[in-house]
Design a protein around this motif. Structure first.
Motif, mmCIF file in Angstrom:
data_model
loop_
_atom_site.group_PDB
_atom_site.id
_atom_site.type_symbol
_atom_site.label_atom_id
_atom_site.label_comp_id
_atom_site.label_asym_id
_atom_site.label_seq_id
_atom_site.Cartn_x
_atom_site.Cartn_y
_atom_site.Cartn_z
ATOM 1 N N LEU A 192 7.521 3.368 2.201
ATOM 2 C CA LEU A 192 6.303 2.549 2.222
ATOM 3 C C LEU A 192 6.224 1.633 1.012
ATOM 4 C CD1 LEU A 192 3.678 2.085 3.846
ATOM 5 C CD2 LEU A 192 2.577 3.712 2.287
ATOM 6 N N ALA A 193 6.518 2.174 -0.161
ATOM 7 C CA ALA A 193 6.460 1.358 -1.383
ATOM 8 C C ALA A 193 7.466 0.218 -1.336
ATOM 9 C CB ALA A 193 6.704 2.239 -2.609
ATOM 10 N N MET A 194 8.686 0.505 -0.889
ATOM 11 C CA MET A 194 9.706 -0.530 -0.880
ATOM 12 C C MET A 194 9.533 -1.513 0.272
ATOM 13 S SD MET A 194 11.348 -0.284 -3.601
ATOM 14 C CE MET A 194 12.892 -1.180 -3.439
ATOM 15 N N ALA A 195 8.939 -1.049 1.367
ATOM 16 C CA ALA A 195 8.643 -1.987 2.453
ATOM 17 C C ALA A 195 7.616 -3.014 1.996
ATOM 18 C CB ALA A 195 8.127 -1.233 3.681
ATOM 19 N N GLU A 196 6.622 -2.537 1.253
ATOM 20 C CA GLU A 196 5.629 -3.475 0.729
ATOM 21 C C GLU A 196 6.264 -4.404 -0.309
ATOM 22 O OE1 GLU A 196 1.230 -3.473 -1.486
ATOM 23 O OE2 GLU A 196 2.285 -1.576 -1.134
ATOM 24 N N SER A 210 8.711 -5.111 7.500
ATOM 25 C CA SER A 210 7.951 -4.919 8.733
ATOM 26 C C SER A 210 7.824 -3.435 9.047
ATOM 27 C CB SER A 210 8.659 -5.617 9.894
ATOM 28 O OG SER A 210 9.898 -4.980 10.165
ATOM 29 N N GLY A 211 7.024 -3.139 10.054
ATOM 30 C CA GLY A 211 6.901 -1.762 10.494
ATOM 31 C C GLY A 211 8.196 -1.216 11.055
ATOM 32 N N ALA A 212 8.946 -2.033 11.754
ATOM 33 C CA ALA A 212 10.229 -1.596 12.295
ATOM 34 C C ALA A 212 11.193 -1.231 11.169
ATOM 35 C CB ALA A 212 10.826 -2.684 13.176
ATOM 36 N N GLN A 213 11.207 -2.018 10.111
ATOM 37 C CA GLN A 213 12.074 -1.713 8.971
ATOM 38 C C GLN A 213 11.633 -0.430 8.277
ATOM 39 O OE1 GLN A 213 11.420 -5.680 7.292
ATOM 40 N NE2 GLN A 213 13.653 -5.980 7.249
ATOM 41 N N LEU A 214 10.315 -0.215 8.194
ATOM 42 C CA LEU A 214 9.806 1.030 7.619
ATOM 43 C C LEU A 214 10.288 2.224 8.432
ATOM 44 C CD1 LEU A 214 7.743 2.567 5.679
ATOM 45 C CD2 LEU A 214 6.156 2.382 7.590
ATOM 46 N N LEU A 215 10.153 2.151 9.745
ATOM 47 C CA LEU A 215 10.569 3.253 10.602
ATOM 48 C C LEU A 215 12.060 3.541 10.439
ATOM 49 C CD1 LEU A 215 9.809 5.254 12.884
ATOM 50 C CD2 LEU A 215 10.387 3.428 14.518
ATOM 51 N N GLY A 245 -13.855 4.944 11.896
ATOM 52 C CA GLY A 245 -13.053 3.987 12.652
ATOM 53 C C GLY A 245 -11.681 3.738 12.081
ATOM 54 N N VAL A 246 -11.523 3.910 10.769
ATOM 55 C CA VAL A 246 -10.227 3.624 10.147
ATOM 56 C C VAL A 246 -9.157 4.633 10.569
ATOM 57 C CG1 VAL A 246 -8.978 3.368 7.961
ATOM 58 C CG2 VAL A 246 -11.276 2.418 8.210
ATOM 59 N N PRO A 247 -9.451 5.940 10.582
ATOM 60 C CA PRO A 247 -8.406 6.885 11.009
ATOM 61 C C PRO A 247 -7.848 6.568 12.399
ATOM 62 C CG PRO A 247 -10.177 8.076 9.940
ATOM 63 C CD PRO A 247 -10.656 6.666 10.100
ATOM 64 N N ALA A 248 -8.712 6.225 13.341
ATOM 65 C CA ALA A 248 -8.240 5.900 14.693
ATOM 66 C C ALA A 248 -7.357 4.664 14.680
ATOM 67 C CB ALA A 248 -9.428 5.690 15.624
ATOM 68 N N THR A 249 -7.693 3.711 13.817
ATOM 69 C CA THR A 249 -6.875 2.499 13.704
ATOM 70 C C THR A 249 -5.499 2.827 13.145
ATOM 71 O OG1 THR A 249 -8.867 1.174 13.342
ATOM 72 C CG2 THR A 249 -6.760 0.189 12.708
ATOM 73 N N ILE A 250 -5.441 3.727 12.159
ATOM 74 C CA ILE A 250 -4.154 4.126 11.587
ATOM 75 C C ILE A 250 -3.292 4.800 12.658
ATOM 76 C CG2 ILE A 250 -3.007 5.636 9.916
ATOM 77 C CD1 ILE A 250 -5.416 5.228 8.071
ATOM 78 N N VAL A 251 -3.899 5.680 13.427
ATOM 79 C CA VAL A 251 -3.161 6.371 14.490
ATOM 80 C C VAL A 251 -2.530 5.366 15.440
ATOM 81 C CG1 VAL A 251 -3.386 7.860 16.517
ATOM 82 C CG2 VAL A 251 -4.516 8.496 14.373
ATOM 83 N N ASN A 299 1.876 -4.770 5.118
ATOM 84 C CA ASN A 299 0.586 -4.760 4.430
ATOM 85 C C ASN A 299 -0.563 -4.470 5.387
ATOM 86 O OD1 ASN A 299 0.875 -5.415 1.479
ATOM 87 N ND2 ASN A 299 2.068 -7.097 2.347
ATOM 88 N N ASP A 300 -0.377 -4.753 6.658
ATOM 89 C CA ASP A 300 -1.407 -4.433 7.639
ATOM 90 C C ASP A 300 -1.610 -2.928 7.761
ATOM 91 O OD1 ASP A 300 -1.679 -7.120 8.112
ATOM 92 O OD2 ASP A 300 -0.429 -7.131 9.920
ATOM 93 N N VAL A 301 -0.581 -2.155 7.436
ATOM 94 C CA VAL A 301 -0.697 -0.697 7.406
ATOM 95 C C VAL A 301 -1.169 -0.232 6.041
ATOM 96 C CG1 VAL A 301 0.588 1.476 7.577
ATOM 97 C CG2 VAL A 301 1.056 -0.385 9.184
ATOM 98 N N VAL A 302 -0.585 -0.788 4.996
ATOM 99 C CA VAL A 302 -0.905 -0.365 3.634
ATOM 100 C C VAL A 302 -2.398 -0.481 3.362
ATOM 101 C CG1 VAL A 302 -0.580 -0.907 1.191
ATOM 102 C CG2 VAL A 302 1.393 -0.875 2.739
ATOM 103 N N ARG A 303 -3.002 -1.587 3.787
ATOM 104 C CA ARG A 303 -4.428 -1.797 3.522
ATOM 105 C C ARG A 303 -5.292 -0.711 4.147
ATOM 106 N NH1 ARG A 303 -2.977 -7.452 3.791
ATOM 107 N NH2 ARG A 303 -3.048 -7.399 6.073
ATOM 108 N N LEU A 304 -4.840 -0.154 5.264
ATOM 109 C CA LEU A 304 -5.629 0.885 5.936
ATOM 110 C C LEU A 304 -5.635 2.199 5.156
ATOM 111 C CD1 LEU A 304 -4.388 0.311 9.595
ATOM 112 C CD2 LEU A 304 -6.639 -0.304 8.657
#
Length: 528
Positions: free
Chosen positions: A168-172, A177-182, A490-496, A509-514
């Motif tokens: 997560l730290a290095m992706a940011e 992207s999320g695909a690269q994180l995965l 509402g935020v936990p459901a968005t993260i899921v 960053n769209d994930v990190v901010r959450l």
């Protein structure tokens, strides 16, 4: 870990677990691992190749792993592996967010933010911007803060608390992207597990805590993928990571709280190793297999074939286990057996005359059956009598059954009713010919009621282990249990939902901010 100790231990003729010098969960050798130890102590590994004392043909394991990592594509990874990785990411996010609120986590946060600077990555929960290695350190410390993060028992190690914070730290930092994180998370899991398994059981036998030893290589692998390194830089990152490997389990002998940062240390090290490689620092290309490399120096006896056999086809992360309960995993099977009993015959604490928990292993008994009246959180988390009493008084089952993250933070260790129930609970080693003789991996539970009934149940594989895996719904339930008390509605459901569709996230960053929780008067902080 302190508390009143009780004894009366019976030793079976053939315990399925072997205890190493020292004490604690990390001093146990599991059955398959013990076989490897016996064979290797005769001077040969399980494939018949001597790997200590004599030279062997070089197999270039470090280069093979580096080549595999930089050529890995999501399209080549089975969907079941990706499904598991998504669940692991969600689980570790939950551990990070809840773990950040603990008193000791606040101490880590205070010292790092007071003494460090930089930017490029975000600290979960708090939102600070720090250099990626420092942000990864804190997020990993939060991740491993309260006996809740995942475990790969076969190797054994704790891969998620290193793989996810590092990636997560290095992706940011790399604007990934999320695909690269995965992709990076999957690779980091696989490298850590394979290396720990290659050195099992000798790494821990020699006094090294596996996550701190193998973790830098996993974090460096994730970082190399996210930085887009070529082969040379990836090998150098792994080589530099090897110079950071550490981790001693003396805390199992004389105590200390340092274990709480035993995932943070290697996470920071692996990220930093990649940053050093990026600017041109070089390292040995044989850091894993060399005469003065990790396996030889840290383990002494090892099986290098486990590093690369089936690489890209056999996925060891599928053997990883999640923890539905925030305590020693050796207690989990007793919870599940008690739940099964209560599903058939509802029980209240006042209905119980005695509860007897069977195991075939004296080391397990001494590890979780010795403390009856704990004095602190860690003592409670390693006390089967007290933890089972917590569950019986709670009355629920599963993740919400009274042995979760928040339950241990809030329990009153001096509660007279809890202690009265705990004194009714005993752990014993099953006799060879007893009805519990087959209970060698899980636990057998026998409840004697006030009205004379005898209720029994046994569980071989506790919930969360790969043989009895948590369903996606159960993983989400655990995540919501961890974060709902401290996150805005509402935020936990968005993260899921975001993690389920992680490959579609173009900007991480769209994930990190959450994962950042704004200060709020109604936020629940365990330290307060």
């Amino acid at each position: 870990m302190r508390g009143k100790v009780v004894s009366n231990i019976r030793i079976p003729r053939a315990a399925p677990y072997t205890v190493l010098p020292g004490r604690g969960a990390d001093s146990l050798i599991f059955p398959g691992i013990m076989l490897a130890l016996i064979v290797c102590e005769r001077g040969r590994n399980i494939n018949g190749l001597r790997q200590s004392g004599n030279r062997r043909d070089r197999m270039h394991e470090t280069q093979t792993i580096a080549e595999w990592a930089i050529n890995l594509n999501l399209e080549d990874i089975p969907e079941t592996v990706k499904d598991h990785a998504r669940r692991f990411i969600l689980d570790n996010f939950g551990c990070q967010i809840a773990g950040a609120t603990l008193p000791w986590s606040k101490d880590y946060h205070n010292v790092i933010t007071r003494t460090r600077s930089g930017h490029g990555a975000t600290v979960a929960y708090y939102g600070d911007q720090l250099a990626p290695d420092d942000a990864a350190f804190l997020n990993s410390a939060f991740n491993h803060a309260n006996e809740t993060d995942d475990t790969h028992l076969k190797s054994p190690t704790h891969p998620g608390g290193i793989a996810v914070p590092a990636a997560l730290a290095m992706a940011e930092y790399a604007r990934g992207s999320g695909a690269q994180l995965l992709l990076a998370v999957i690779a980091a899991y696989e490298v850590q597990i394979r290396l720990s398994w290659a050195c099992s059981p000798h790494l821990i036998y020699k006094g090294h805590h596996p996550p701190v030893g193998v973790g830098p290589f996993g974090a460096a692998t994730a970082s190399s993928i996210l930085m887009g390194f070529n082969l040379e830089k990836t090998i150098n990152a792994l080589g530099i990571a090897g110079s950071h490997s550490a981790g001693l389990i003396e805390y199992t002998k004389t105590g200390g709280s340092v274990k709480r940062i035993h995932s943070a240390i290697p996470t920071q090290a692996g990220v930093r190793a990649a940053l050093f490689s990026e600017i041109g620092i070089t390292a040995p290309h044989t850091i894993l297999e060399g005469e003065k490399g990790f396996c030889k120096v840290f383990a002494g006896e090892y099986d290098l074939s486990r590093l690369t056999d089936g690489l890209g086809e056999t996925w060891h992360l599928l053997d990883n286990g999640l923890k539905p309960y925030s305590c020693c995993h050796l207690i989990h099977a007793a919870f599940d057996a008690l739940d099964n009993i209560r599903d058939e015959s509802p029980l209240r604490p006042e209905d119980v005359k005695a509860i007897r928990v069977a195991t075939n292993s004296e080391p397990i008994l001494s590890h979780i059956g010795s403390i009856m009246e704990p004095d602190d959180i860690l003592g409670a988390q390693f006390s089967l009598p007290f933890s089972v009493a917590m569950r019986l008084h709670n009355g629920n089952r599963g993740v919400q059954g009274g042995n979760g993250f928040w339950d241990y933070m809030e329990v009153d260790f001096k509660d007279k009713k809890l202690l009265e129930t705990a004194r009714k609970i005993s752990v014993f080693v099953a006799e060879d010919q007893s009805e519990w003789a087959s209970v060698d991996k899980g636990a057998g539970v026998e409840v004697e009621t006030i009205d004379g009934r005898i209720l029994q149940n046994s569980v071989t594989f506790s919930k969360g282990l790969p043989e009895n895996a948590m369903t996606p719904a159960e993983v989400e339930e655990k995540f919501r249990y961890l974060v709902d008390p401290v996150m805005p509605s509402g935020v936990p459901a968005t993260i899921v939902e975001r993690v389920k569709e992680i490959e579609a996230v173009n900007d991480i960053n769209d994930v990190v901010r959450l994962l950042v929780v704004p200060p709020a008067p109604d936020a629940r902080a365990a330290a307060e």
